[in-house]
Design an enzyme around this catalytic site. Structure first.
Site, PDB file in Angstrom:
ATOM      1  N   SER A   1       4.800  -0.846   1.502  1.00 51.43           N
ATOM      2  CA  SER A   1       4.857  -2.095   0.750  1.00 51.43           C
ATOM      3  C   SER A   1       4.524  -1.820  -0.704  1.00 51.43           C
ATOM      4  CB  SER A   1       3.838  -3.071   1.349  1.00 51.43           C
ATOM      5  OG  SER A   1       3.622  -4.165   0.506  1.00 51.43           O
TER       6      SER A   1
ATOM      7  N   TYR B   1      -5.888  -4.106   3.047  1.00 50.34           N
ATOM      8  CA  TYR B   1      -4.446  -3.984   3.168  1.00 50.34           C
ATOM      9  C   TYR B   1      -3.890  -3.068   2.081  1.00 50.34           C
ATOM     10  CZ  TYR B   1       0.489  -5.282   3.408  1.00 50.34           C
ATOM     11  OH  TYR B   1       1.854  -5.248   3.503  1.00 50.34           O
TER      12      TYR B   1
END
Length: 72
Positions: free
Chosen positions: A29, A44
């Site tokens: 990501s 994250y």
């Protein structure tokens, strides 16, 4: 789960790839490489940054076994 899952998948796939070569592709990501302005995504973001760094190092280490490692 992001980094651990990636690590374990590669760990168990590499012995098979060492026999005849292969390719590992890690989908990451943008959260692993950008500057943040919001809070609450520390874990994250760190796991995604690890998903960017680990394949780069593995690409160097596994090249001698004809195993390609790429990050997308």
């Amino acid at each position: 789960m992001n980094l651990t899952g990636t690590f374990l998948t590669i760990k168990y796939a590499v012995p098979h790839f060492k026999k005849q070569g292969g390719s590992v592709i890690v989908a990451v990501s943008i959260d692993g490489t950008r500057v943040f302005s919001n809070t609450g995504a520390t874990a994250y973001s760190c796991s995604k940054a690890g998903q960017v760094a680990m394949p780069k190092m593995l690409a160097l280490e596994l090249a001698k076994h004809k195993i390609r490692v790429n990050v997308v």
